[in-house]
Write an enzyme that holds these catalytic residues in place. Structure first.
Site, PDB file in Angstrom:
ATOM      1  N   ARG A  55       2.848 -26.360 -16.672  1.00 53.58           N
ATOM      2  CA  ARG A  55       3.056 -25.017 -16.128  1.00 53.58           C
ATOM      3  C   ARG A  55       2.627 -23.966 -17.146  1.00 53.58           C
ATOM      4  O   ARG A  55       2.005 -22.973 -16.833  1.00 53.58           O
ATOM      5  CB  ARG A  55       4.521 -24.802 -15.717  1.00 53.58           C
ATOM      6  CG  ARG A  55       4.749 -23.377 -15.260  1.00 53.58           C
ATOM      7  CD  ARG A  55       6.112 -23.022 -14.635  1.00 53.58           C
ATOM      8  NE  ARG A  55       7.176 -23.948 -14.765  1.00 53.58           N
ATOM      9  CZ  ARG A  55       7.976 -24.045 -15.843  1.00 53.58           C
ATOM     10  NH1 ARG A  55       7.787 -23.255 -16.892  1.00 53.58           N
ATOM     11  NH2 ARG A  55       8.948 -24.934 -15.870  1.00 53.58           N
ATOM     12  N   TYR A 106      -6.678  -3.827  -0.564  1.00 48.85           N
ATOM     13  CA  TYR A 106      -6.537  -5.066   0.194  1.00 48.85           C
ATOM     14  C   TYR A 106      -5.154  -5.128   0.869  1.00 48.85           C
ATOM     15  O   TYR A 106      -4.131  -4.834   0.226  1.00 48.85           O
ATOM     16  CB  TYR A 106      -6.771  -6.260  -0.756  1.00 48.85           C
ATOM     17  CG  TYR A 106      -6.404  -7.583  -0.160  1.00 48.85           C
ATOM     18  CD1 TYR A 106      -7.052  -8.057   0.979  1.00 48.85           C
ATOM     19  CD2 TYR A 106      -5.402  -8.370  -0.706  1.00 48.85           C
ATOM     20  CE1 TYR A 106      -6.708  -9.265   1.555  1.00 48.85           C
ATOM     21  CE2 TYR A 106      -5.042  -9.586  -0.155  1.00 48.85           C
ATOM     22  CZ  TYR A 106      -5.700 -10.024   0.985  1.00 48.85           C
ATOM     23  OH  TYR A 106      -5.344 -11.213   1.544  1.00 48.85           O
ATOM     24  N   ASP A 178      -9.254  -4.057  -9.573  1.00 50.48           N
ATOM     25  CA  ASP A 178      -9.447  -5.298  -8.828  1.00 50.48           C
ATOM     26  C   ASP A 178     -10.949  -5.480  -8.671  1.00 50.48           C
ATOM     27  O   ASP A 178     -11.606  -4.753  -7.928  1.00 50.48           O
ATOM     28  CB  ASP A 178      -8.738  -5.198  -7.460  1.00 50.48           C
ATOM     29  CG  ASP A 178      -8.783  -6.514  -6.703  1.00 50.48           C
ATOM     30  OD1 ASP A 178      -9.782  -7.254  -6.857  1.00 50.48           O
ATOM     31  OD2 ASP A 178      -7.844  -6.798  -5.939  1.00 50.48           O
ATOM     32  N   LYS A 203     -12.649 -16.007  -4.433  1.00 46.51           N
ATOM     33  CA  LYS A 203     -13.868 -15.430  -3.870  1.00 46.51           C
ATOM     34  C   LYS A 203     -15.091 -15.831  -4.708  1.00 46.51           C
ATOM     35  O   LYS A 203     -15.353 -17.001  -4.842  1.00 46.51           O
ATOM     36  CB  LYS A 203     -13.688 -13.916  -3.727  1.00 46.51           C
ATOM     37  CG  LYS A 203     -12.336 -13.525  -3.113  1.00 46.51           C
ATOM     38  CD  LYS A 203     -12.222 -13.950  -1.679  1.00 46.51           C
ATOM     39  CE  LYS A 203     -10.856 -13.884  -1.021  1.00 46.51           C
ATOM     40  NZ  LYS A 203      -9.747 -13.210  -1.571  1.00 46.51           N
TER      41      LYS A 203
HETATM   42  N1  PLP Z   1      -7.854  -8.582  -3.994  1.00 45.97           N
HETATM   43  C1  PLP Z   1      -8.840  -8.526  -3.096  1.00 45.97           C
HETATM   44  C2  PLP Z   1      -9.847  -7.420  -3.180  1.00 45.97           C
HETATM   45  C3  PLP Z   1      -8.926  -9.480  -2.066  1.00 45.97           C
HETATM   46  O1  PLP Z   1      -9.920  -9.406  -1.171  1.00 45.97           O
HETATM   47  C4  PLP Z   1      -7.940 -10.514  -2.011  1.00 45.97           C
HETATM   48  C5  PLP Z   1      -7.966 -11.539  -0.947  1.00 45.97           C
HETATM   49  O2  PLP Z   1      -8.663 -11.438   0.046  1.00 45.97           O
HETATM   50  C6  PLP Z   1      -6.926 -10.510  -2.958  1.00 45.97           C
HETATM   51  C7  PLP Z   1      -6.911  -9.558  -3.942  1.00 45.97           C
HETATM   52  C8  PLP Z   1      -5.843 -11.562  -2.922  1.00 45.97           C
HETATM   53  O3  PLP Z   1      -6.304 -12.768  -3.405  1.00 45.97           O
HETATM   54  P1  PLP Z   1      -5.761 -14.202  -2.962  1.00 45.97           P
HETATM   55  O4  PLP Z   1      -6.063 -14.375  -1.511  1.00 45.97           O
HETATM   56  O5  PLP Z   1      -6.496 -15.140  -3.851  1.00 45.97           O
HETATM   57  O6  PLP Z   1      -4.288 -14.191  -3.232  1.00 45.97           O
END
Ligand code: PLP
Length: 388
Positions: A55, A106, A178, A203
């Site tokens: 962990r 998001y 982000d 992604k």
């Molecule tokens: N930030 C963005 C811009 C996203 O598009 C996403 C998911 O689609 C996230 C954060 C969250 O990531 P996760 O789905 O890996 O938890």
């Protein structure tokens, strides 16, 4: 020159491929071996080795953290079990619990922020990050964290990183960007002064749509230690196998993104001239209002775009009924091309009013361009748009 010294100055594609390669001193394995063990022996009483329990740390996780640190030009990184788990680390122990975020961030980030607000952990101010006066007003009061997303999802609006990072710091806030949409291949927020570059590694970084994961790269090495402490305390670290797959994915990040954006440019130009399309949002087009800003702060325009159909939601339904090659699925950044209807899918958690404020209409579709032949992708859109 030793390989380690050479990699300090190497180009990003070389770093992505080579960090951790040929470092196995036991068997000379070229690829770093994967250790699935959840625990590690102590050499003797009080003699802990580098790792004791998976962990808190794992050799494969350490390699992917180092690759991302170098690609983002940071000082350290924490790997997490999802992008949202990474974001949730940001508001642990803020100097001030006010968090300023874009109103069109998001949807999952909004759900998490709202839940943490209900618990009393933070206080959230949603602002239109394209409206400098609104941002300046929000930051005229002390804040603990300014979270930015550029380009925004799904409308591909950009913000001036340098300017906003300065404003955030002037308000006493830490600034996180982000960077999921562009990946470190195309944008490096820390180079503009951000404290954190946050990723859903699900992604582009993994890029094969087979792992959910996240990461934060930090400008400051001590911050990475602090965030790793929290990730261990909360137990939101990724498994060895997910780390291994993500490391395998990031090896090809730069070539994948280069090809994806080359195809995206051609597809955006095709859509711009299509009679069924009312508007297209892609920063690589000269018609994009922030094309010049994209050229200045990004290393490319990326593989994501959105477009509005003249026929609105009814045209969307007809197109999505017949579209082929593009899978109707959420997520982005993988080798496969995807089509999404943001209003009913990725952004469905937003209220209709919040969607309207953010400019997400029923006629809007978002594309994530994969690695298929671009002529095949354009032919698929041509077939689908006949019914729009
Ligand atoms: N930030 C963005 C811009 C996203 O598009 C996403 C998911 O689609 C996230 C954060 C969250 O990531 P996760 O789905 O890996 O938890």
């Amino acid at each position: 020159m030793s390989k380690k010294a050479y990699l300090e100055t190497a180009q990003d594609a070389t770093k992505a491929v080579n960090i951790g390669i040929d470092t196995d001193t036991v068997h000379g394995a070229v690829m770093p071996p994967i250790y699935l063990s959840s625990n590690y022996t102590f050499e003797g009483f009080g003699q802990k080795r580098t790792y004791d329990y998976a962990r808190s740390g794992n050799p494969t996780r350490a390699v992917i953290a180092e690759v991302l640190t170098r690609l983002e030009h940071g000082a350290g990184a924490v790997m997490t079990s999802s992008g949202l788990a990474a974001l949730d680390l940001l508001w642990q122990e803020l100097p001030n619990n006010r968090v300023v975020v874009p109103h069109d961030c998001y949807g999952g980030t909004q759900r998490l922020l709202n839940a943490r607000t209900r618990q009393g952990l933070i206080e959230v101010d949603y602002v239109d990050q394209g409206d400098e006066a609104a941002i300046a007003a929000a930051l005229s009061k002390p804040a603990g964290l300014l979270l930015l997303e550029t380009p925004s999802n799904p409308l591909m609006r950009l913000i001036d990183l340098q300017k906003l990072i300065k404003l955030g710091h002037a308000a006493g806030a830490r600034v996180a960007v982000d960077n999921t949409f562009l990946s470190p291949a195309l944008q490096n927020p820390i180079s503009f002064g951000a404290d954190y570059a946050v990723h859903s590694t699900t992604k582009y970084i993994n890029g094969h749509s087979d792992v959910v994961g996240g990461a934060i790269v930090t400008k400051d090495a001590e911050e990475a230690v602090r965030l790793n402490w929290w990730a261990n305390a909360l137990g939101c670290t990724p498994s060895a196998f997910d780390s291994y797959l993500t490391l395998r994915g990031v090896r090809t990040l730069l070539v994948r993104v280069r090809q994806q954006q080359e195809s995206a440019q051609k597809i955006a130009e095709y859509l711009e001239g299509h009679p069924a399309v009312a508007s297209i949002n892609y920063p690589g087009l000269k018609s994009h209002p922030q094309h010049e800003l994209a050229k200045a702060q990004q290393k490319g325009f990326g593989g994501m775009m959105s477009f509005e159909l003249k026929g609105g939601i009814e045209a969307v339904k007809r197109v999505l009924d017949v579209v082929d090659l593009f899978s109707l699925a959420e997520s982005l950044g993988g080798i496969e091309s995807l089509i999404v209807h943001p209003a009913s899918m990725t952004h469905a958690a937003m209220s209709p009013e919040a969607q309207a404020t953010a400019g997400i209409s029923g006629g809007l579709l978002r594309l994530s361009i994969g690695l298929e032949d671009v002529e095949d992708l354009i032919a698929a859109l041509e077939r689908a748009l006949k019914v729009a």
